[in-house]
Design a protein around this motif. Structure first.
Motif: not given
Length: 373
Positions: A106-125, A12-19
């Protein structure tokens, strides 16, 4: 002494942190992709991957997560909306002197942004784990988004993020399909989401019928060799003449099968400012882009997914777009000036474009229909 840990609460925390990190939805699934592995092998056997040889490389790592990252027990799948609020999608596609770019680019490359957010999620876990459960030895959490042999769409469907539509993209009954996917491979025995979205495509075949190049030999199967996204982005050589008129003004990718899908009436505008249009690429003129030199191309596509096609394919795709545009002296002059100043491959497409410009009776290219609402 055995550590007692509340895995359900962690899920449940993982889903909350993801949001909190900007993902619209997070799900957890196991790593069993045996059925999808058989489907992938059948798809590859038909050669539908075209030049994307990497789709068949790496053995079974794509469908066996623990082969890619040893010890993986669960996959945390997440989605993030990318569609800007007012994309003028249909208007641009129906303006033959404009250049159309897939809305995700149209915007910035999504790869780095999403990987960085997921890496942060992993650190929280990992920070939430007691010392006895923290990673040991080779145990690790790894983040991916369209960047490794990962079966993103099957994993997303198993994690409850949506179902696989007839156009092979993931559809969500509350968000359509305009979103990116990302994954966090985990060694933790997290509880999985067993509630999956049922397939709600029904008898609808709008996405199959609207495809300009008939890239779907059957529902749920894409022949990438005929797909405009593949042709404009992945394919490095000359584009077969049979596809050039149907490409219309599509310079980087194609969104027709998404634009026509009735489920996308539920799509939500992105809240990520990095995904908003840059350098006017949401409404550019084909001719203005064709007259960019390589330095300008590199400058204006810095940090963008568009840069990955390189300047040669950029010129190739724009030449086709100009060939499909209404006959104009300025277009003919620009194409003529470029002859001999570009690669032989681009020259071939410029010659074709000039022939098109000189033929006022050429057949009208197929245009996208209005989206279903």
């Amino acid at each position: 002494m055995t550590t007692v840990f509340d895995w359900d609460q962690l899920a449940r925390d993982i889903k909350r942190w993801g949001r909190e990190l900007g993902f619209q939805q997070v799900g957890i699934t196991d790593t069993d992709l045996a059925q999808q592995e058989r489907a992938l092998q059948a798809w590859l056997a038909k050669g539908y991957q075209g030049d994307m040889q990497w789709m068949g490389e790496h053995g079974n790592k794509r469908t066996r997560p623990s082969d890619l990252i040893p010890g993986t027990l669960r996959v945390i799948s997440a989605r993030m909306d990318y569609l800007p609020g007012d994309t003028q999608l249909i208007k641009i596609l129906k303006s033959p002197t404009k250049a159309y770019f897939s809305r995700y680019a149209l915007g910035r490359d999504y790869h780095k942004l999403i990987r960085k957010r997921l890496a942060t999620l992993g650190q929280k876990i990992e920070a939430a784990l007691p010392d006895e459960l923290k990673p040991q030895g080779e145990q690790q959490m790894r983040a991916f988004t369209d960047s490794a042999p990962v079966a993103e769409k099957p994993l997303a469907a198993k994690a409850g993020l949506g179902w696989t539509g007839k156009h092979t993209l993931i559809l969500n009954d509350k968000a359509g399909s305009w979103f990116f996917l990302g994954e966090l491979y985990s060694y933790l025995p997290l509880p999985i989401d067993v509630s999956q979205q049922p397939n709600r495509c029904g008898d609808c075949t709008a996405c199959l019928k609207v495809c300009p190049t008939d890239a779907f030999p059957e529902p749920y199967t894409l022949d990438a060799r005929r797909c405009i996204s593949y042709l404009t982005i992945e394919h490095k050589g000359a584009i077969a003449e049979e596809f050039r008129e149907p490409m219309g003004n599509r310079v980087f990718g194609c969104d027709d099968c998404q634009a026509i899908c009735p489920w996308n009436k539920y799509a939500q505008a992105t809240v990520e400012t990095d995904f908003l249009p840059r350098h006017g690429l949401d409404n550019p003129d084909l001719l203005a882009l064709f007259e960019w030199d390589e330095t300008t191309f590199l400058k204006n596509t810095e940090g963008s997914a568009i840069r990955r096609i390189g300047f040669e394919r950029w010129q190739r795709n724009l030449a086709i777009g100009l060939g499909n545009a209404p006959t104009q002296p300025d277009i003919i002059a620009a194409l003529t000036r470029a002859l001999g100043q570009v690669s032989p491959m681009v020259d071939e497409h410029i010659h074709w474009a000039l022939q098109q410009q000189a033929n006022p009776t050429r057949r009208r290219r197929r245009k996208i229909k209005q989206p279903i609402s």
